[in-house]
Design a protein around this motif. Structure first.
Motif, PDB file in Angstrom:
ATOM      1  N   PHE A 262       0.520 -31.684  53.646  1.00 17.90           N
ATOM      2  CA  PHE A 262       0.662 -33.116  53.887  1.00 17.90           C
ATOM      3  C   PHE A 262      -0.678 -33.825  54.045  1.00 17.90           C
ATOM      4  N   GLY A 263      -1.777 -33.120  53.720  1.00 13.52           N
ATOM      5  CA  GLY A 263      -3.079 -33.759  53.660  1.00 13.52           C
ATOM      6  C   GLY A 263      -3.796 -33.910  54.977  1.00 13.52           C
ATOM      7  N   ALA A 264      -3.273 -33.318  56.056  1.00 11.95           N
ATOM      8  CA  ALA A 264      -3.944 -33.445  57.347  1.00 11.95           C
ATOM      9  C   ALA A 264      -5.233 -32.632  57.390  1.00 11.95           C
ATOM     10  N   ASP A 265      -5.246 -31.475  56.729  1.00  8.84           N
ATOM     11  CA  ASP A 265      -6.436 -30.625  56.675  1.00  8.84           C
ATOM     12  C   ASP A 265      -6.671 -30.201  55.228  1.00  8.84           C
ATOM     13  N   PRO A 266      -7.929 -30.116  54.796  1.00  6.69           N
ATOM     14  CA  PRO A 266      -8.198 -29.627  53.440  1.00  6.69           C
ATOM     15  C   PRO A 266      -8.042 -28.112  53.389  1.00  6.69           C
ATOM     16  N   PRO A 267      -7.528 -27.577  52.287  1.00  8.71           N
ATOM     17  CA  PRO A 267      -7.386 -26.121  52.196  1.00  8.71           C
ATOM     18  C   PRO A 267      -8.708 -25.453  51.846  1.00  8.71           C
ATOM     19  N   GLU A 268      -8.807 -24.199  52.207  1.00  6.87           N
ATOM     20  CA  GLU A 268      -9.886 -23.376  51.671  1.00  6.87           C
ATOM     21  C   GLU A 268      -9.467 -22.916  50.277  1.00  6.87           C
TER      22      GLU A 268
ATOM     23  N   LEU B 178       1.400 -12.941  49.705  1.00  8.78           N
ATOM     24  CA  LEU B 178       2.079 -14.094  50.291  1.00  8.78           C
ATOM     25  C   LEU B 178       1.949 -14.070  51.812  1.00  8.78           C
ATOM     26  N   ALA B 179       0.710 -14.151  52.279  1.00  7.28           N
ATOM     27  CA  ALA B 179       0.467 -14.233  53.714  1.00  7.28           C
ATOM     28  C   ALA B 179       0.868 -15.617  54.217  1.00  7.28           C
ATOM     29  N   SER B 180       1.004 -15.744  55.521  1.00  7.36           N
ATOM     30  CA  SER B 180       1.466 -17.018  56.088  1.00  7.36           C
ATOM     31  C   SER B 180       0.471 -18.147  55.856  1.00  7.36           C
ATOM     32  N   ASP B 181      -0.811 -17.801  55.624  1.00  7.79           N
ATOM     33  CA  ASP B 181      -1.802 -18.856  55.416  1.00  7.79           C
ATOM     34  C   ASP B 181      -2.033 -19.177  53.941  1.00  7.79           C
ATOM     35  N   LEU B 182      -1.310 -18.504  53.026  1.00  5.26           N
ATOM     36  CA  LEU B 182      -1.402 -18.862  51.609  1.00  5.26           C
ATOM     37  C   LEU B 182      -0.471 -20.044  51.362  1.00  5.26           C
ATOM     38  N   CYS B 183      -1.055 -21.208  51.177  1.00  3.44           N
ATOM     39  CA  CYS B 183      -0.262 -22.437  51.072  1.00  3.44           C
ATOM     40  C   CYS B 183       0.152 -22.756  49.643  1.00  3.44           C
ATOM     41  N   GLY B 184      -0.628 -22.303  48.678  1.00  2.66           N
ATOM     42  CA  GLY B 184      -0.309 -22.631  47.297  1.00  2.66           C
ATOM     43  C   GLY B 184      -1.413 -22.192  46.364  1.00  2.66           C
TER      44      GLY B 184
ATOM     45  N   VAL C 250      -8.313 -21.513  32.001  1.00  2.00           N
ATOM     46  CA  VAL C 250      -7.822 -21.990  33.290  1.00  2.00           C
ATOM     47  C   VAL C 250      -8.455 -21.174  34.402  1.00  2.00           C
ATOM     48  N   GLU C 251      -8.914 -21.838  35.437  1.00  2.00           N
ATOM     49  CA  GLU C 251      -9.354 -21.159  36.652  1.00  2.00           C
ATOM     50  C   GLU C 251      -8.253 -21.301  37.697  1.00  2.00           C
ATOM     51  N   VAL C 252      -7.927 -20.200  38.360  1.00  2.00           N
ATOM     52  CA  VAL C 252      -6.851 -20.185  39.353  1.00  2.00           C
ATOM     53  C   VAL C 252      -7.460 -19.917  40.721  1.00  2.00           C
ATOM     54  N   GLU C 253      -7.050 -20.698  41.697  1.00  2.00           N
ATOM     55  CA  GLU C 253      -7.551 -20.544  43.061  1.00  2.00           C
ATOM     56  C   GLU C 253      -6.395 -20.489  44.045  1.00  2.00           C
ATOM     57  N   GLU C 254      -6.549 -19.680  45.079  1.00  2.00           N
ATOM     58  CA  GLU C 254      -5.618 -19.708  46.200  1.00  2.00           C
ATOM     59  C   GLU C 254      -5.981 -20.875  47.114  1.00  2.00           C
ATOM     60  N   LEU C 255      -4.972 -21.553  47.615  1.00  2.00           N
ATOM     61  CA  LEU C 255      -5.165 -22.613  48.601  1.00  2.00           C
ATOM     62  C   LEU C 255      -4.728 -22.062  49.951  1.00  2.00           C
ATOM     63  N   VAL C 256      -5.687 -21.873  50.840  1.00  2.00           N
ATOM     64  CA  VAL C 256      -5.449 -21.172  52.099  1.00  2.00           C
ATOM     65  C   VAL C 256      -5.666 -22.134  53.265  1.00  2.00           C
ATOM     66  N   ALA C 257      -4.786 -22.049  54.257  1.00  2.00           N
ATOM     67  CA  ALA C 257      -4.939 -22.881  55.451  1.00  2.00           C
ATOM     68  C   ALA C 257      -6.154 -22.410  56.245  1.00  2.00           C
ATOM     69  N   PRO C 258      -7.043 -23.315  56.639  1.00  2.00           N
ATOM     70  CA  PRO C 258      -8.204 -22.898  57.438  1.00  2.00           C
ATOM     71  C   PRO C 258      -7.776 -22.442  58.832  1.00  2.00           C
ATOM     72  N   ALA C 259      -8.664 -21.751  59.505  1.00  2.00           N
ATOM     73  CA  ALA C 259      -8.372 -21.260  60.856  1.00  2.00           C
ATOM     74  C   ALA C 259      -7.981 -22.422  61.764  1.00  2.00           C
ATOM     75  N   GLY C 260      -6.911 -22.225  62.530  1.00  2.00           N
ATOM     76  CA  GLY C 260      -6.441 -23.253  63.445  1.00  2.00           C
ATOM     77  C   GLY C 260      -5.532 -24.286  62.811  1.00  2.00           C
ATOM     78  N   SER C 261      -5.313 -24.194  61.506  1.00  2.00           N
ATOM     79  CA  SER C 261      -4.436 -25.140  60.821  1.00  2.00           C
ATOM     80  C   SER C 261      -3.182 -24.410  60.357  1.00  2.00           C
TER      81      SER C 261
END
Length: 383
Positions: A284-290, A307-313, A266-277
């Protein structure tokens, strides 16, 4: 033509529940699920509201209006997603003119179904404890022995044995096994199969007491014989004890370094909100995660994520063909229902109120459901 009455069973490991009512409630702010006699929504009522919302998964079924709906069950349970399949089927049947009944003796047909669904109403493969649920449902099915029985068994380690049990049940007509790929496919087969039942609804002759007693005795004998037969249990693979949710996804081939040990499955990745998002926009699919790969810290353990505020999942991607993904229930409980990313990875977006320190396990299982020590990864989320 009399409406056919249907008993929809929600099997749980605590015993079967039945749907007592499904009613459109335009005055309610959103759809909600309740136990009979209780005014408080069930713990998973919010998930039901999303399932039945306009544009939600249920909107993909023809004839379904956006609601809101009031769903009433005979009892309560706290967690899990296996209620989704029977509830979706109930919505589809009610939209087609079937009438729900909570009484086994009054049912023209019984729907016994379990499992979770994705956004497109595909039924997710998993270990749903089918054998335990069947055993706890025997008395209820005996009470409805004259009704036609329709069963949906999601793919999983116990599906084949569960199907054998249902086919062996002594009933007026053999149990019908519905397609398990998706709700629309199961519903279409269910409606086609119930046409004779609809035509004779209300005129079905109930079994005389002697026949009913014979069915009860025969059911008990089948249970004893199956318990004595050791062959089916040999075919049952053991699921890893800490992992409950198993979802089959396509994997891409793995590449092994020359002379090196096999990489984790299994490869595990952090899903991070891009700058400004924000994570809300990402979820909800409005912006793709990094997507940022989580590096290994030691054998079987990944470096902790903050668990920073930009770590979405988190996203999980299998690297071996035919493997299946098993995710720790602790993470599943802290996240929204998983969604599939374009490359086949499974994404778990963290709930706003569940961003707490957490250590979970993720694992790749072979096609037979057998885990490998090298494919088990531990990962911590820390504030």
């Amino acid at each position: 033509m009399t409406q056919a009455s249907v008993l929809v069973v929600v099997p749980t490991t605590g015993g079967p529940l039945v749907l007592r009512g499904l009613t459109a409630r335009p005055g309610m702010p959103t759809s909600a699920a309740f136990a009979v006699g209780d005014y408080r929504p069930l713990p998973w009522s919010g998930d039901y509201a999303r399932l039945a919302a306009e544009g939600g998964p249920l909107s993909r079924l023809p004839g379904i209006t956006a609601g809101p709906y009031e769903l009433r069950l005979s009892g309560s349970f706290d967690a899990g997603r296996s209620w989704e399949v029977p509830v979706c089927l109930a919505h589809g049947l009610v939209a087609r003119g079937f009438r729900l009944t909570p009484e086994p003796s009054e049912a023209d047909l019984v729907v016994w179904a379990t499992g979770a669904v994705d956004l497109d109403l595909a039924v997710l493969a998993a270990d749903y404890a089918l054998l335990d649920k069947i055993e706890r449902s025997r008395d209820l099915m005996t009470e409805a022995a004259r009704a036609d029985l329709y069963v949906l068994l999601p793919s999983g380690p116990e599906a084949a044995q569960a199907e054998r049990i249902f086919r062996a049940l002594p009933r007026a007509r053999p149990s019908a096994i519905l397609p398990s790929a998706s709700i629309p496919a199961a519903l279409a087969a269910l409606v086609r199969g119930t046409l004779p039942t609809v035509a004779t609804a209300g005129r079905r002759r109930r079994a005389p007491p002697a026949v009913a007693a014979g069915l009860v005795i025969a059911t008990a004998l089948v249970a004893i014989l199956m318990a004595l037969d050791g062959h089916p249990t040999k075919e049952r693979p053991e699921a890893p004890p800490a992992l409950a949710e198993v979802d089959a996804v396509k994997a891409r081939p793995a590449t092994l370094p020359d002379g090196g040990a096999p990489p984790p499955g299994v490869e595990v990745e952090e899903l991070v909100a891009p700058a400004g998002s924000s994570c809300r926009r990402v979820a909800f699919g409005a912006d793709p995660p990094e997507r940022r790969a989580v590096p290994s810290e030691a054998s079987g353990r990944l470096r902790a994520s903050r668990l920073a505020s930009d770590l979405c999942g988190l996203a999980f991607r299998l690297v071996r063909p035919g493997a299946r993904l098993a995710v720790d229930p602790a993470l599943a409980a802290a996240a929204l229902p998983p969604v599939r990313l374009p490359d086949g990875a499974q994404a778990y977006f963290l709930r706003e109120g569940s961003r707490q320190n957490l250590v979970y396990v993720v694992q790749a299982l072979s096609e037979a459901g057998v885990p490998s020590a090298s494919d088990r990864l531990e990962h911590a989320l820390r504030r």
